[in-house]
Design a protein around this motif. Structure first.
Motif, PDB file in Angstrom:
ATOM      1  N   TYR A  95      -6.297  54.744  62.091  1.00 38.31           N
ATOM      2  CA  TYR A  95      -5.819  55.832  63.143  1.00 38.31           C
ATOM      3  C   TYR A  95      -6.080  54.602  64.429  1.00 38.31           C
ATOM      4  CZ  TYR A  95      -6.587  59.132  66.967  1.00 38.31           C
ATOM      5  OH  TYR A  95      -5.943  60.542  68.314  1.00 38.31           O
ATOM      6  N   VAL A  96      -4.955  55.076  65.704  1.00 39.00           N
ATOM      7  CA  VAL A  96      -4.690  54.554  66.664  1.00 39.00           C
ATOM      8  C   VAL A  96      -5.171  55.595  67.986  1.00 39.00           C
ATOM      9  CG1 VAL A  96      -3.252  52.524  68.737  1.00 39.00           C
ATOM     10  CG2 VAL A  96      -3.013  52.581  65.653  1.00 39.00           C
ATOM     11  N   SER A  97      -6.611  55.094  68.388  1.00 36.39           N
ATOM     12  CA  SER A  97      -6.798  55.669  69.251  1.00 36.39           C
ATOM     13  C   SER A  97      -6.894  55.507  70.945  1.00 36.39           C
ATOM     14  CB  SER A  97      -8.806  56.064  69.098  1.00 36.39           C
ATOM     15  OG  SER A  97      -8.678  56.443  70.782  1.00 36.39           O
ATOM     16  N   SER A 130      -6.512  50.909  80.616  1.00 32.87           N
ATOM     17  CA  SER A 130      -6.515  52.022  79.161  1.00 32.87           C
ATOM     18  C   SER A 130      -7.451  51.361  78.113  1.00 32.87           C
ATOM     19  CB  SER A 130      -4.950  52.982  79.306  1.00 32.87           C
ATOM     20  OG  SER A 130      -5.137  53.501  80.694  1.00 32.87           O
ATOM     21  N   GLN A 131      -7.414  52.003  77.455  1.00 29.91           N
ATOM     22  CA  GLN A 131      -8.210  51.750  76.278  1.00 29.91           C
ATOM     23  C   GLN A 131      -7.420  52.271  75.352  1.00 29.91           C
ATOM     24  OE1 GLN A 131     -12.142  50.302  76.063  1.00 29.91           O
ATOM     25  NE2 GLN A 131     -12.618  51.636  77.943  1.00 29.91           N
ATOM     26  N   LEU A 132      -7.107  51.283  73.580  1.00 27.95           N
ATOM     27  CA  LEU A 132      -6.667  50.972  72.925  1.00 27.95           C
ATOM     28  C   LEU A 132      -8.069  50.569  71.867  1.00 27.95           C
ATOM     29  CD1 LEU A 132      -3.359  50.568  71.487  1.00 27.95           C
ATOM     30  CD2 LEU A 132      -5.356  49.522  70.179  1.00 27.95           C
ATOM     31  N   ILE A 133      -8.374  51.395  70.598  1.00 27.18           N
ATOM     32  CA  ILE A 133      -8.817  51.097  69.529  1.00 27.18           C
ATOM     33  C   ILE A 133      -8.486  51.858  67.949  1.00 27.18           C
ATOM     34  CG2 ILE A 133     -11.590  51.697  68.358  1.00 27.18           C
ATOM     35  CD1 ILE A 133     -12.741  51.756  70.772  1.00 27.18           C
ATOM     36  N   ALA A 134      -8.520  50.586  67.592  1.00 27.94           N
ATOM     37  CA  ALA A 134      -7.849  51.014  65.783  1.00 27.94           C
ATOM     38  C   ALA A 134      -9.153  51.281  65.169  1.00 27.94           C
ATOM     39  CB  ALA A 134      -6.609  49.706  66.107  1.00 27.94           C
ATOM     40  N   LEU A 135      -8.639  52.421  64.629  1.00 28.09           N
ATOM     41  CA  LEU A 135      -9.751  52.498  62.982  1.00 28.09           C
ATOM     42  C   LEU A 135      -9.428  52.597  61.548  1.00 28.09           C
ATOM     43  CD1 LEU A 135     -10.798  55.488  65.499  1.00 28.09           C
ATOM     44  CD2 LEU A 135     -12.218  53.926  65.161  1.00 28.09           C
ATOM     45  N   PRO A 136      -9.937  51.932  61.338  1.00 29.61           N
ATOM     46  CA  PRO A 136     -10.124  52.218  59.861  1.00 29.61           C
ATOM     47  C   PRO A 136      -9.682  53.684  58.573  1.00 29.61           C
ATOM     48  CG  PRO A 136     -12.137  51.175  59.589  1.00 29.61           C
ATOM     49  CD  PRO A 136     -11.478  51.536  61.556  1.00 29.61           C
ATOM     50  N   VAL A 137     -10.596  54.277  59.301  1.00 27.84           N
ATOM     51  CA  VAL A 137     -10.691  55.973  59.044  1.00 27.84           C
ATOM     52  C   VAL A 137      -9.518  56.898  60.177  1.00 27.84           C
ATOM     53  CG1 VAL A 137     -13.260  55.005  58.773  1.00 27.84           C
ATOM     54  CG2 VAL A 137     -13.132  56.281  60.750  1.00 27.84           C
ATOM     55  N   CYS A 138      -9.384  58.048  60.000  1.00 33.76           N
ATOM     56  CA  CYS A 138      -8.606  58.956  60.612  1.00 33.76           C
ATOM     57  C   CYS A 138      -9.621  59.942  60.635  1.00 33.76           C
ATOM     58  CB  CYS A 138      -7.732  60.016  59.857  1.00 33.76           C
ATOM     59  SG  CYS A 138      -6.602  61.367  60.729  1.00 33.76           S
ATOM     60  N   PRO A 139      -9.917  60.033  61.975  1.00 37.27           N
ATOM     61  CA  PRO A 139     -11.275  60.716  63.235  1.00 37.27           C
ATOM     62  C   PRO A 139     -11.310  62.333  62.340  1.00 37.27           C
ATOM     63  CG  PRO A 139      -9.936  59.878  64.495  1.00 37.27           C
ATOM     64  CD  PRO A 139      -9.482  59.850  63.374  1.00 37.27           C
ATOM     65  N   PRO A 140     -12.408  63.100  61.640  1.00 40.68           N
ATOM     66  CA  PRO A 140     -12.332  64.424  61.516  1.00 40.68           C
ATOM     67  C   PRO A 140     -12.056  65.370  61.776  1.00 40.68           C
ATOM     68  CG  PRO A 140     -14.875  63.200  61.364  1.00 40.68           C
ATOM     69  CD  PRO A 140     -13.738  62.079  62.571  1.00 40.68           C
ATOM     70  N   VAL A 141     -11.213  65.469  63.396  1.00 34.33           N
ATOM     71  CA  VAL A 141     -11.126  66.829  64.150  1.00 34.33           C
ATOM     72  C   VAL A 141      -9.612  66.708  63.966  1.00 34.33           C
ATOM     73  CG1 VAL A 141     -10.185  65.056  66.583  1.00 34.33           C
ATOM     74  CG2 VAL A 141     -10.559  67.441  66.622  1.00 34.33           C
TER      75      VAL A 141
END
Length: 342
Positions: free
Chosen positions: A166-168, A186-197
């Motif tokens: 996921y990329v926030s 702006s900002q971007l955070i790339a995650l190794p998980v998908c947010p529960p929402v």
């Protein structure tokens, strides 16, 4: 009397409590802005490139460059670099192994058996202009469409990483909205998980015959909550609003990911975002706000949406205890104010 409203398709609720409402002018400046810094001391300003980590992408006259070693690209339009204080950081690539690495485990709790996995990922800053204090609402057509292109490029860049799920992509504007720098970024955070929402939304979406976002889009286009509309997008105050003057922007076309946007769609997105921000400025003044992209790649069932939330109200004990937000301005009233601010 107050109303308890249910989310369009999730088991979530908000309380619309208009008897506690204020006039829009009463909100102006209530949440405070960010602390102002002088351009000469602002590390995000053009000319201060050495004060940040080397840029991973620099946009200049329609081309993309990167800083190399001690050499920094000057006279840029947009500049992207790793956050100096990242929430997540990349880890060095391991030595080749005969078997692929397993997917990160899901955290679980079994007595003393607590699981954790490395917080690997990416955290990037996207500086929106070399000019100190230039806001998105004042961007030209070229500037706003250029920024949307940067958004698309950077999201695609990190979505291509094998471990990223996921990329926030988000913007914090003003100290009350979480910004530590008042220079527009702006900002971007790339995650190794998908947010529960997002997982919860996707589960509901896959259970139905129609995309619920497509359905609610048609409903809101014909409602008193409609704010602005162009040829590709609709902006409205959602029936389920967690705070005063919350706005959702949805593409009329069912599309799940910024990476699939054409140049025309990117321009229309920037145009309607700028229009909403100009309405905010006229009604609320220099109010801190967040905007957040909700999107999924390689998941065509999802319907991308952009949400904006002025930081007017405070999340307090009731909201933290119940997950139910109290909103003192009905979305119908908020939409009427914002529509009239064109």
């Amino acid at each position: 009397m107050s109303e308890i409203r249910k989310h369009y398709f999730l088991p979530e609720y908000c309380i619309i409590a208009e008897e506690r409402a204020k006039r829009p002018s009463d909100f102006t400046g209530a949440a405070g802005g960010s602390e102002k810094s002088a351009p000469e001391s602002c590390v995000f300003c053009g000319g201060n490139e050495e004060k940040t980590p080397p840029a991973t992408a620099v946009y200049k006259n329609g081309e993309v460059f990167a800083d190399t070693g001690e050499n920094r690209v000057r006279d840029w339009d947009f500049r992207c670099f790793p956050n100096l204080y990242p929430a997540l950081s990349p880890v060095p690539s391991p030595a080749p192994s005969p078997a692929p690495s397993p997917a990160p485990p899901s955290p679980r709790f079994h007595g003393k058996d607590l699981e954790v996995f490395p917080g690997s990922g990416f955290h990037e800053v996207i500086v929106e202009s070399p000019v100190h204090g230039k806001n998105l609402k004042d961007f030209s057509d070229t500037e706003i469409s250029g920024l949307m292109r940067v958004y698309k490029d950077r999201v695609c860049h990190y979505a291509a990483h094998e471990k990223i799920l996921y990329v926030s992509l988000f913007k914090n504007s003003g100290k009350a909205a979480g910004a530590s720098q008042d220079h527009p970024h702006s900002q971007l955070i790339a995650l190794p998980v998908c947010p529960p929402v997002l997982e919860k939304e996707l589960e509901v979406i896959r259970e139905g015959e129609k995309c619920p976002y497509c359905v609610l889009l048609e409903t809101e286009k014909a409602s008193s909550r409609l704010i602005h509309e162009n040829n590709k997008f609709v902006a409205f105050a959602p029936y389920y609003s967690i705070g005063p003057f919350e706005v959702w922007i949805l593409p009329k076309e069912h599309i799940s990911f910024l990476g699939d946007f054409s140049p025309e769609l990117l321009f229309s997105l920037g145009e309607i975002l700028r229009t909403v921000l100009r309405s905010y400025a006229k009604v609320l003044g220099n109010m801190p706000y967040n905007h957040m992209f909700y999107q999924l790649f390689e998941t065509p069932e999802y319907h991308l949406n952009l949400r904006l939330l002025p930081r007017i109200s405070t999340t307090a004990g009731f909201e933290l205890n119940t997950g139910i937000y109290i909103n003192t301005v009905s979305p119908e009233k908020a939409a009427s104010y914002l529509r009239g601010a064109k």
